[in-house]
Design a protein around this motif. Structure first.
Motif, PDB file in Angstrom:
ATOM      1  N   VAL A  87       0.833  -1.217   0.000  1.00 10.29           N
ATOM      2  CA  VAL A  87       0.000   0.000   0.000  1.00 10.29           C
ATOM      3  C   VAL A  87       0.870   1.271   0.000  1.00 10.29           C
ATOM      4  CG1 VAL A  87      -1.679   1.315   1.357  1.00 10.29           C
ATOM      5  CG2 VAL A  87      -1.920  -1.165   1.135  1.00 10.29           C
ATOM      6  N   LEU A 193       4.300  -5.098   7.865  1.00  7.15           N
ATOM      7  CA  LEU A 193       4.345  -4.865   9.310  1.00  7.15           C
ATOM      8  C   LEU A 193       5.113  -5.938  10.098  1.00  7.15           C
ATOM      9  CD1 LEU A 193       3.290  -3.018  11.684  1.00  7.15           C
ATOM     10  CD2 LEU A 193       1.518  -4.744  11.968  1.00  7.15           C
ATOM     11  N   VAL A 209       5.407   2.838  14.157  1.00  6.27           N
ATOM     12  CA  VAL A 209       3.973   2.534  14.189  1.00  6.27           C
ATOM     13  C   VAL A 209       3.220   3.747  13.647  1.00  6.27           C
ATOM     14  CG1 VAL A 209       2.000   2.062  15.702  1.00  6.27           C
ATOM     15  CG2 VAL A 209       4.213   0.943  16.110  1.00  6.27           C
ATOM     16  N   TYR A 210       2.398   3.513  12.635  1.00  9.50           N
ATOM     17  CA  TYR A 210       1.680   4.620  11.989  1.00  9.50           C
ATOM     18  C   TYR A 210       0.542   5.119  12.885  1.00  9.50           C
ATOM     19  CZ  TYR A 210       3.765   2.910   7.572  1.00  9.50           C
ATOM     20  OH  TYR A 210       4.623   2.503   6.581  1.00  9.50           O
ATOM     21  N   TRP A 219      -5.407 -11.286  10.879  1.00 15.90           N
ATOM     22  CA  TRP A 219      -4.199 -11.987  10.439  1.00 15.90           C
ATOM     23  C   TRP A 219      -4.419 -13.477  10.213  1.00 15.90           C
ATOM     24  CZ3 TRP A 219      -0.145  -9.210   8.871  1.00 15.90           C
ATOM     25  CH2 TRP A 219      -0.079  -7.865   9.276  1.00 15.90           C
ATOM     26  N   TYR A 283     -10.000  -4.185   9.052  1.00 19.04           N
ATOM     27  CA  TYR A 283     -10.415  -5.229   8.117  1.00 19.04           C
ATOM     28  C   TYR A 283     -10.869  -6.425   8.945  1.00 19.04           C
ATOM     29  CZ  TYR A 283      -7.165  -2.828   4.818  1.00 19.04           C
ATOM     30  OH  TYR A 283      -6.495  -1.927   4.044  1.00 19.04           O
TER      31      TYR A 283
HETATM   32  P1  TYD Z   1       1.019  -3.731   5.910  1.00 22.26           P
HETATM   33  O1  TYD Z   1       1.839  -4.879   6.402  1.00 22.26           O
HETATM   34  O2  TYD Z   1       1.645  -2.743   4.986  1.00 22.26           O
HETATM   35  O3  TYD Z   1      -0.308  -4.367   5.271  1.00 22.26           O
HETATM   36  P2  TYD Z   1      -1.670  -3.635   4.781  1.00 22.26           P
HETATM   37  O4  TYD Z   1      -1.474  -2.175   4.738  1.00 22.26           O
HETATM   38  O5  TYD Z   1      -1.852  -4.227   3.416  1.00 22.26           O
HETATM   39  O6  TYD Z   1      -2.721  -4.068   5.760  1.00 22.26           O
HETATM   40  O7  TYD Z   1       0.481  -2.921   7.163  1.00 22.26           O
HETATM   41  C1  TYD Z   1      -0.303  -3.543   8.168  1.00 22.26           C
HETATM   42  C2  TYD Z   1      -0.720  -2.471   9.148  1.00 22.26           C
HETATM   43  O8  TYD Z   1       0.453  -1.994   9.832  1.00 22.26           O
HETATM   44  C3  TYD Z   1      -1.337  -1.242   8.491  1.00 22.26           C
HETATM   45  O9  TYD Z   1      -2.386  -0.751   9.328  1.00 22.26           O
HETATM   46  C4  TYD Z   1      -0.200  -0.229   8.444  1.00 22.26           C
HETATM   47  C5  TYD Z   1       0.620  -0.588   9.663  1.00 22.26           C
HETATM   48  N1  TYD Z   1       2.072  -0.324   9.553  1.00 22.26           N
HETATM   49  C6  TYD Z   1       2.726   0.408  10.539  1.00 22.26           C
HETATM   50  O10 TYD Z   1       2.119   0.879  11.512  1.00 22.26           O
HETATM   51  N2  TYD Z   1       4.068   0.617  10.398  1.00 22.26           N
HETATM   52  C7  TYD Z   1       4.787   0.136   9.337  1.00 22.26           C
HETATM   53  O11 TYD Z   1       6.001   0.394   9.243  1.00 22.26           O
HETATM   54  C8  TYD Z   1       4.089  -0.628   8.343  1.00 22.26           C
HETATM   55  C9  TYD Z   1       4.812  -1.186   7.151  1.00 22.26           C
HETATM   56  C10 TYD Z   1       2.738  -0.850   8.496  1.00 22.26           C
END
Ligand code: TYD
Ligand code: NAD
Length: 339
Positions: A87, A193, A209-210, A219, A283
């Motif tokens: 994404v 992640l 962490v976003y 999962w 999700y």
């Molecule tokens: P990801 O593994 O990119 O899968 P998707 O976006 O397809 O679900 O991300 C999983 C979740 O983790 C998503 O909510 C975004 C978050 N995330 C972080 O918080 N930090 C990160 O460095 C990444 C890559 C994802």
């Protein structure tokens, strides 16, 4: 039986190749992969010399190449995993997602039509349904949930799904689609992640962490996904969509804390960074249909799957360290440098 697996040098496709060669030693498995940044031949190292396995490097969107491949090989089934799948990358550069995920799907299906109406399975994602609110834990994605996408990635996957259903209705191509929730397990590229957090925690690096970390993903251990696809390609009803997920919802912050705990690392490593644009909140899959129609249930509990996954990353450090020391390093500073 001769099966073409596209994107087999990636995470789920690679696991599927291993799964199928083990379960069906008489099947011929043909893997086509462009080997983009996400494709890694070392994932297939242990099967490269298997006489029932063939690897070919090529682009699913290259119609000339695909036509030649299909004219030289009589495939019984095509399972399309090949995609741009991240994404965050789709937010940086949407075009390649349209090229591979939409055009590539069309090119593969045209070849299936031309060379004997070949059985086609599209590996899709729950992200085509958009997201659910955090305050409605009673809501789940069913196959009837409207398509409602958020990111260029999910939009390109939804576009491909619509094209697949159109090829069924218009041309009678024998298709199925699976829409799976987030996978985890061996050979997962360390930009996603779970493998990102494992590899960075092992190096005592900060864990980005976003936003507030409360976004929820459902999962599923990758082998359970492979088993679902195996069932669908053998017993699935033509023209149908099947949701695949195991009712295993976890917030991102819980995932990160679980990984830290299992590795014996300190939560001080957690760093909250700027949120992803358009970040989907939750999700959650309702897998009733695949359970009732095909008898599928997930077999690996999250507590076991995450331990197995961490063990795999501990025992296979060369696999992911080689990735991190390559192009991935530049990618990492580009994506996180200013966060
Ligand atoms: P990801 O593994 O990119 O899968 P998707 O976006 O397809 O679900 O991300 C999983 C979740 O983790 C998503 O909510 C975004 C978050 N995330 C972080 O918080 N930090 C990160 O460095 C990444 C890559 C994802
Ligand atoms: P991945 O990024 O790990 O692997 C994708 C593979 O496709 C790579 O080997 C790459 O080299 C190859 N590829 C990319 N473009 C190509 C092209 N034009 N031609 C040929 N090969 C090409 O992805 P993944 O996580 O294994 O996902 C596989 C499929 O499953 C994707 O279609 C994805 O949308 C879907 N999916 C993934 C998840 C998940 O949690 N990872 C969940 C549901 C569905």
């Amino acid at each position: 039986m001769k099966i073409l697996v596209t994107g087999g040098a990636g995470f789920i496709g690679g696991n599927f190749v291993h799964y199928m060669l083990k379960k069906y030693p008489n099947y011929e498995i043909f893997c086509l992969d462009k080997l983009t940044y996400a494709g890694n031949l070392s994932t297939l190292e242990s099967v490269i010399d298997n006489p029932k396995f063939t690897f070919c490097k090529g682009d699913i969107a290259d119609s000339k190449y695909i036509d030649k491949l299909f004219s030289e090989n009589k495939f019984d089934i095509v399972v399309n995993f090949a995609a741009e799948s991240h994404v965050d990358r789709s937010i940086e550069n949407p075009q390649i997602f349209l090229h591979t995920n939409v055009i590539g799907t069309g090119v593969l299906m045209d070849a299936c039509r031309k060379y004997g109406n070949i059985r086609y399975h599209q590996v899709s994602t729950d992200e085509v349904y958009g997201d659910l609110p955090l305050d409605r834990p009673d809501l789940f994605f069913t196959e009837e949930t409207p398509i409602h996408t958020s990111s260029p990635y999910s939009s390109s996957k939804a576009g491909a799904d619509l094209l697949v259903l159109a090829y069924y209705r218009t041309f009678g191509l024998p298709v199925t689609i699976s829409r799976c929730s987030n996978n985890y397990g061996p050979y997962h590229f360390p930009e996603k992640l779970i493998p990102l957090m494992i590899s960075r925690a092992l190096a005592n690096e900060s864990l980005p962490v976003y936003g507030n970390g409360l976004n929820v993903r459902d999962w599923l251990y990758v082998e359970d996904h492979c088993r679902a696809i195996d069932l669908i390609i053998h017993k699935g009803k033509i023209g149908e969509v099947y949701n695949v997920g195991g009712h295993n919802e976890k917030s991102n912050i819980d995932i990160v804390k679980t990984i830290l705990k299992l590795l014996g690392k300190n939560e001080d490593l957690i760093t909250y960074v700027a949120d992803r644009k358009g970040h989907d909140m939750r999700y959650a899959i309702d897998p009733t249909k695949i359970h009732n129609d095909l008898g599928w249930l997930p077999e690996t509990k999250f507590e076991d799957g995450i331990k197995k996954t961490i063990d795999w990353y501990l025992n296979n450090q060369k696999w992911w360290k080689d990735i991190i020391s390559g192009e991935y390093k530049d990618y990492y500073s580009k994506m996180y440098g200013n966060k």
